[in-house]
Design a protein around this motif. Structure first.
Motif, PDB file in Angstrom:
ATOM      1  N   ILE A 110       0.272   1.953 -11.287  1.00 13.37           N
ATOM      2  CA  ILE A 110       1.331   1.445 -10.397  1.00 13.37           C
ATOM      3  C   ILE A 110       1.018  -0.008 -10.024  1.00 13.37           C
ATOM      4  CG2 ILE A 110       2.561   1.814  -8.206  1.00 13.37           C
ATOM      5  CD1 ILE A 110       1.590   4.784  -8.424  1.00 13.37           C
ATOM      6  N   PHE A 111      -0.253  -0.269  -9.760  1.00 13.87           N
ATOM      7  CA  PHE A 111      -0.691  -1.634  -9.449  1.00 13.87           C
ATOM      8  C   PHE A 111      -0.335  -2.572 -10.613  1.00 13.87           C
ATOM      9  CE2 PHE A 111      -4.450  -4.389 -10.418  1.00 13.87           C
ATOM     10  CZ  PHE A 111      -4.162  -5.395  -9.518  1.00 13.87           C
ATOM     11  N   GLN A 112      -0.601  -2.091 -11.836  1.00 14.53           N
ATOM     12  CA  GLN A 112      -0.287  -2.922 -13.011  1.00 14.53           C
ATOM     13  C   GLN A 112       1.220  -3.178 -13.129  1.00 14.53           C
ATOM     14  OE1 GLN A 112      -2.369  -0.798 -16.172  1.00 14.53           O
ATOM     15  NE2 GLN A 112      -3.537  -2.669 -16.533  1.00 14.53           N
ATOM     16  N   SER A 113       2.016  -2.136 -12.861  1.00 10.12           N
ATOM     17  CA  SER A 113       3.471  -2.333 -12.983  1.00 10.12           C
ATOM     18  C   SER A 113       3.977  -3.265 -11.875  1.00 10.12           C
ATOM     19  CB  SER A 113       4.197  -0.995 -12.978  1.00 10.12           C
ATOM     20  OG  SER A 113       4.176  -0.440 -11.697  1.00 10.12           O
ATOM     21  N   ILE A 114       3.359  -3.228 -10.715  1.00 15.14           N
ATOM     22  CA  ILE A 114       3.742  -4.162  -9.634  1.00 15.14           C
ATOM     23  C   ILE A 114       3.429  -5.593 -10.081  1.00 15.14           C
ATOM     24  CG2 ILE A 114       3.154  -4.951  -7.289  1.00 15.14           C
ATOM     25  CD1 ILE A 114       2.729  -1.967  -6.559  1.00 15.14           C
ATOM     26  N   ALA A 173       0.837  -1.212   0.000  1.00 14.69           N
ATOM     27  CA  ALA A 173       0.000   0.000   0.000  1.00 14.69           C
ATOM     28  C   ALA A 173       0.864   1.251   0.000  1.00 14.69           C
ATOM     29  CB  ALA A 173      -0.905   0.008   1.224  1.00 14.69           C
ATOM     30  N   PRO A 174       0.355   2.305  -0.645  1.00 14.42           N
ATOM     31  CA  PRO A 174       1.063   3.590  -0.531  1.00 14.42           C
ATOM     32  C   PRO A 174       0.679   4.228   0.803  1.00 14.42           C
ATOM     33  CG  PRO A 174      -0.852   3.851  -1.918  1.00 14.42           C
ATOM     34  CD  PRO A 174      -0.826   2.408  -1.507  1.00 14.42           C
ATOM     35  N   ILE A 175       1.503   5.150   1.293  1.00  9.78           N
ATOM     36  CA  ILE A 175       1.190   5.738   2.595  1.00  9.78           C
ATOM     37  C   ILE A 175       0.322   6.982   2.446  1.00  9.78           C
ATOM     38  CG2 ILE A 175       3.236   7.230   2.838  1.00  9.78           C
ATOM     39  CD1 ILE A 175       3.105   5.519   5.764  1.00  9.78           C
TER      40      ILE A 175
END
Lengths: 212, 152
Positions: free
Chosen positions: A199-203, A78-80
């Motif tokens: 970002i989720f996709q790149s993760i 998760a991002p903060i």
């Protein structure tokens, strides 16, 4: 015994020295962790079941849960500064069989529908005005596998501390690979879904699953 | 006799005030230091470092050096300034009071859970750091180098 050290009374000098040593040792540990795990703009984390890369300002944690007949290995990312969460989970063969049998589930789709129902029910208990709306479904490539997915939005599904309502957007991905259940869940609240989705996709593209 | 008792009561009160000072500063720094560290790591774009196990050790070292040790030190400093008798023992007492009351406050506020407690991180490291800080604080005021030469 020395009277003074660096012009300070000896106990005071020792006190300052200990603070400096502890903080420098801490900085050295942080630096060694950084060099060991940095990968461009990502950090690499190896767990027993996942090799994952997450953005340097995001937080990741892993856990292992003992279930009725086996184990479930989970990673949370998760991002903060945003309300967006990624969960990756693997249930071993025995647990998957037991879980599916217990809940009369037959395939990846039925698992997703069952879990979505559970999520929606738990939200309804807190907020009766929440509405579930499906956005789409199909297959998606993630972590090197083809997974079934269902995306949906729970309108007014999240209420913050001030009582303000937000839409809660979810993407549920599931596949049963060699009898083991792989689940990837991405969800975000309000406007935080769109900026974090790439970002989720790149993760996911960088993540690798390690089978037991 | 009455004067002796009065002096004793005053000494105990001063040691308790030292312990309370120690508790207050430790509690304040325990909130401030991790928050500050997170801000620094975030601004350096490396907040994710906190996800790794080794970082927990780094965090413990920072908190020991920047929260527990100064917390104990301030209590010892106050007690050392107010109580001049037997500094070997009296400089430790504010730290002991500060540490025990910190444990009680953390337990009462739910931060410390005895069933899931990490003995080293939550008891051993804080107690050593606070007591050491308190001892050094007390001796900073009562530092008489000549006395120790004679003892040796």
């Amino acid at each position: 015994m020395r009277e003074k050290l660096f012009g300070l009374r000896l106990p005071l000098a020792i006190f300052i020295l200990i603070i400096l040593i502890l903080n420098m040792a801490s900085a050295a540990i942080f630096y060694s962790v950084f060099t060991a795990h940095v990968y461009g703009e990502y950090f690499n984390m190896e767990t027993s079941h996942f090799s994952l890369y997450f953005p340097r300002n995001w937080i990741a944690a892993s856990g292992r849960y003992e279930l009725d007949y086996g184990t479930r290995n989970i990673v949370w990312i998760a991002p903060i500064d945003k309300l967006a969460f990624i969960t990756l989970a693997i249930m071993d063969k025995k647990s998957t069989e037991s879980y599916m049998e217990k809940n009369n589930l037959t395939d990846a789709y039925s698992i997703m529908k069952y879990e979505i129902g559970r999520i929606y029910d738990s939200i309804l208990k807190r907020n009766k005005n929440a509405t579930l709306r499906f956005i789409g479904n199909g297959t998606i490539k993630a972590a090197g596998y083809s997974l079934n997915y269902i995306s949906f939005i729970i309108i007014n599904g999240y209420i913050d501390n001030e009582g303000k309502h937000y839409n809660w957007t979810w993407m549920f991905m599931t596949s049963i690979i060699n009898g083991e259940l792989l689940q990837i869940i991405y969800h975000a609240i309000g406007d935080d879904y769109k900026p974090t989705y790439p970002i989720f996709q790149s993760i996911l593209n960088r993540t690798k699953v390690k089978w037991g | 006799m009455i004067e002796e008792e009065r002096t004793k009561t005053k000494m105990i009160l001063n040691l308790i005030v030292g312990g309370v000072l120690s508790l207050l500063l430790t509690y304040f720094l325990l909130s401030l230091v991790p928050w500050l560290l997170r801000i620094i790591l975030f601004s350096l774009n490396v907040l994710g470092l906190l996800s790794f196990d080794a970082s927990r050790t780094a965090m413990l070292l920072i908190i020991s050096g920047s929260a527990y040790l100064p917390g104990g030190f301030i209590g010892g400093l106050y007690a050392g300034y107010k109580v001049r008798e037997n500094p070997r023992l009296t400089s430790l007492i504010p730290g002991l009071i500060g540490f025990l009351s910190l444990i009680l406050v953390q337990y009462a506020s739910g931060i410390l859970n005895p069933s899931e407690m990490d003995m080293f991180r939550e008891i051993v490291a804080p107690s050593i750091s606070i007591l050491l800080g308190s001892y050094l604080g007390g001796y900073t005021v009562n530092w008489r180098p000549g006395e120790y030469v004679d003892e040796g």
